[in-house]
Design a protein around this motif. Structure first.
Motif, PDB file in Angstrom:
ATOM      1  N   VAL A  34     -59.474  67.922 -83.069  1.00  0.00           N
ATOM      2  CA  VAL A  34     -59.668  67.184 -84.327  1.00  0.00           C
ATOM      3  C   VAL A  34     -58.783  67.717 -85.452  1.00  0.00           C
ATOM      4  N   GLY A  59     -60.464  63.235 -78.844  1.00  0.00           N
ATOM      5  CA  GLY A  59     -60.503  63.219 -80.298  1.00  0.00           C
ATOM      6  C   GLY A  59     -59.118  62.974 -80.859  1.00  0.00           C
ATOM      7  N   VAL A  66     -65.732  62.638 -82.034  1.00  0.00           N
ATOM      8  CA  VAL A  66     -65.203  63.011 -80.728  1.00  0.00           C
ATOM      9  C   VAL A  66     -66.074  62.337 -79.675  1.00  0.00           C
ATOM     10  N   ARG A 113     -67.007  67.810 -86.978  1.00  0.00           N
ATOM     11  CA  ARG A 113     -66.402  68.573 -88.077  1.00  0.00           C
ATOM     12  C   ARG A 113     -66.969  69.979 -88.204  1.00  0.00           C
TER      13      ARG A 113
END
Length: 166
Positions: A34, A59, A66, A113
């Motif tokens: 990511v 991702g 994801v 995140r």
């Protein structure tokens, strides 16, 4: 998505195929898919290549979501197909069932995140490989990280407008 075919078309391996124990390397790779690469980044974990047992994550750089997938019978040879009991166990672990025509594997989406979520994802992947696909708890798992090569911006040359004389 079938990451195994996608990576051969658009991604570059950032690690040779290797084996890892535990979740630390998996968690780090989930962060990388990511934060690095481009639109088609993958982490693939192999429990048994001869049976095609795997869990994979896809991702994109800068995107929070994801997608995780655990292989379904659609990609397994008859001798290695999951029993109804193991398929139900995947659902009990939180995986969504395959959706014919859309998602051919068991799947799940995460907002990846936070480091805490990525650790949970790595633990679930290992739990799935052990409980569903028969990886021994102390056995190393096959590990691949693929990061898409960012596309180079296209340079457009500015050309002066053609003069038209009356």
């Amino acid at each position: 998505m079938n990451a195994l075919s996608m990576i051969r078309r658009c991604a570059k391996a950032q690690s040779d195929f290797r084996f890892v124990r535990g979740t630390r390397a998996i968690t780090a790779a989930l962060r990388r898919i990511v934060e690095e690469g481009s639109d088609h980044n993958f982490v693939i974990l192999h429990a048994d290549d001869s049976k095609n047992y795997y869990v994979q994550f896809a991702g994109s750089r800068g995107q929070a979501v994801v997608r995780g997938e655990a292989v379904s019978n659609h990609y397994l040879e008859p001798a290695h197909m999951l029993s109804p009991k193991r398929s139900k166990a995947l659902l009990a672990l939180g995986w969504n069932p395959p959706a014919p025509g859309q998602d051919m594997n068991f799947y799940r989406d995460w907002d990846a995140r936070s480091a805490k979520t990525r650790r949970q994802m790595a633990r679930l992947a290992m739990q799935t490989l052990v409980e569903i696909y028969g990886l021994a708890p102390t056995e190393r798992v096959g590990f691949e990280l693929w990061l898409d090569v960012p596309k180079m911006p296209t340079k457009v040359l500015a050309r002066p407008a053609a003069r038209v004389d009356d």
